[in-house]
Design a protein around this motif. Structure first.
Motif, PDB file in Angstrom:
ATOM      1  N   ARG A  30       0.845  -1.208   0.000  1.00  0.00           N
ATOM      2  CA  ARG A  30       0.000   0.000   0.000  1.00  0.00           C
ATOM      3  C   ARG A  30       0.877   1.254   0.000  1.00  0.00           C
ATOM      4  NH1 ARG A  30      -5.596   0.811   2.804  1.00  0.00           N
ATOM      5  NH2 ARG A  30      -5.964  -0.457   0.986  1.00  0.00           N
ATOM      6  N   ALA A  57     -11.626  -9.151   9.079  1.00  0.00           N
ATOM      7  CA  ALA A  57     -12.091  -7.929   8.406  1.00  0.00           C
ATOM      8  C   ALA A  57     -11.014  -6.846   8.406  1.00  0.00           C
ATOM      9  CB  ALA A  57     -13.363  -7.415   9.065  1.00  0.00           C
ATOM     10  N   GLN A  58     -10.231  -6.773   9.468  1.00  0.00           N
ATOM     11  CA  GLN A  58      -9.155  -5.775   9.529  1.00  0.00           C
ATOM     12  C   GLN A  58      -8.069  -6.070   8.498  1.00  0.00           C
ATOM     13  OE1 GLN A  58      -8.803  -6.429  13.909  1.00  0.00           O
ATOM     14  NE2 GLN A  58      -8.510  -4.193  13.974  1.00  0.00           N
ATOM     15  N   ARG A  60      -8.507  -7.813   5.697  1.00  0.00           N
ATOM     16  CA  ARG A  60      -9.108  -7.568   4.372  1.00  0.00           C
ATOM     17  C   ARG A  60      -9.132  -6.085   4.046  1.00  0.00           C
ATOM     18  NH1 ARG A  60     -13.876 -11.957   5.118  1.00  0.00           N
ATOM     19  NH2 ARG A  60     -12.705 -13.753   4.376  1.00  0.00           N
ATOM     20  N   ALA A  61      -9.334  -5.256   5.057  1.00  0.00           N
ATOM     21  CA  ALA A  61      -9.379  -3.807   4.834  1.00  0.00           C
ATOM     22  C   ALA A  61      -8.027  -3.247   4.397  1.00  0.00           C
ATOM     23  CB  ALA A  61      -9.862  -3.101   6.101  1.00  0.00           C
ATOM     24  N   MET A  62      -6.952  -3.994   4.615  1.00  0.00           N
ATOM     25  CA  MET A  62      -5.623  -3.550   4.198  1.00  0.00           C
ATOM     26  C   MET A  62      -5.396  -3.729   2.700  1.00  0.00           C
ATOM     27  SD  MET A  62      -3.298  -5.129   7.230  1.00  0.00           S
ATOM     28  CE  MET A  62      -3.616  -4.789   8.941  1.00  0.00           C
ATOM     29  N   ASP A  64      -6.635  -3.711  -1.428  1.00  0.00           N
ATOM     30  CA  ASP A  64      -7.515  -2.962  -2.325  1.00  0.00           C
ATOM     31  C   ASP A  64      -8.702  -3.814  -2.767  1.00  0.00           C
ATOM     32  OD1 ASP A  64      -6.019  -0.392  -2.683  1.00  0.00           O
ATOM     33  OD2 ASP A  64      -4.462  -1.788  -3.343  1.00  0.00           O
ATOM     34  N   HIS A  65      -8.441  -5.106  -2.982  1.00  0.00           N
ATOM     35  CA  HIS A  65      -9.488  -6.039  -3.422  1.00  0.00           C
ATOM     36  C   HIS A  65      -9.307  -7.345  -2.665  1.00  0.00           C
ATOM     37  CE1 HIS A  65     -10.405  -3.378  -6.811  1.00  0.00           C
ATOM     38  NE2 HIS A  65      -9.099  -3.236  -6.921  1.00  0.00           N
ATOM     39  N   CYS A  66     -10.413  -7.931  -2.223  1.00  0.00           N
ATOM     40  CA  CYS A  66     -10.374  -9.224  -1.538  1.00  0.00           C
ATOM     41  C   CYS A  66     -11.173 -10.227  -2.337  1.00  0.00           C
ATOM     42  CB  CYS A  66     -10.964  -9.108  -0.131  1.00  0.00           C
ATOM     43  SG  CYS A  66     -10.015  -8.034   0.933  1.00  0.00           S
TER      44      CYS A  66
END
Length: 195
Positions: A30, A57-58, A60-62, A64-66
């Motif tokens: 990132r 969820a934390q 995944r939030a890192m 851009d796309h999951c």
């Protein structure tokens, strides 16, 4: 330029110990402005709970796309979706073995298979020791197919002071394989900036 490869990286996090490598890799990419496409295996989600205080969820939030491990129709499952390549950090023996045999039971192995067939860079941070002959033969097969086996082996010439220093060193060396320099690596025989 039309021929430039998009600055996109696929990041796979498997269930091997060392989930911190994948998490830190997402942070570093990132910071470099690289678009990330994350796949976490169900085993990785279990490992995450054992090794960190983070929630899925934390993590995944890192990214851009999951992409869900079961979503074999994801963009990254096609060779026409261009990327710089893929890093599996950490890479379990199971994931490594699936990739080596072309078994694509989930998106991590499918995306890795695509990266190999498109002759893009695939780096597997295999986390297992000791290794038996079958593991070594699988690694040889992968190397012959074009993958790079890069276990996260600590180096001590940079005089690491924290676990984070060790993690960053391994990831810095992996990113070197993509000609990416995040400035996190203390290089051999180069002056240290903190002296």
């Amino acid at each position: 330029m039309a021929g430039d490869v998009p600055r996109r990286m696929i990041v796979g996090i498997s269930g091997a110990s060392g989930v911190i490598y994948g998490i830190r890799l997402l942070e570093i990419l990132r910071g470099l402005g690289i678009e990330t496409h994350l796949i976490m295996s169900p085993a990785a989600e279990i490992t995450l709970a054992h090794e960190t205080d983070l929630k899925v969820a934390q993590v995944r939030a890192m990214a851009d796309h999951c992409h869900a491990q079961g979503n074999i129709a994801a963009a990254i499952s096609s060779g026409s979706f261009r990327t710089m390549g893929m890093i599996v950090a950490p890479c379990s023996i199971r994931s490594m073995s699936e990739i080596a045999t072309g078994v694509t039971s989930g998106l991590i192995s499918r995306a890795a298979d695509v990266v190999l067939k498109e002759r893009r860079r695939l780096v597997l941070m295999v986390r297992e020791t000791p290794l038996h002959l079958g593991h070594l033969q699988t690694m040889t097969r992968l190397a012959e197919m074009g993958a790079i086996i890069a276990p996260p082996v600590p180096a001590f010439y940079g005089r690491p002071e924290t676990i984070a220093d060790l993690v960053d060193h391994s990831l810095g060396r992996v990113l070197d394989l993509f000609d990416l320099d995040a400035g996190i690596l203390r290089r051999w025989k180069e002056p240290r900036s903190d002296l």
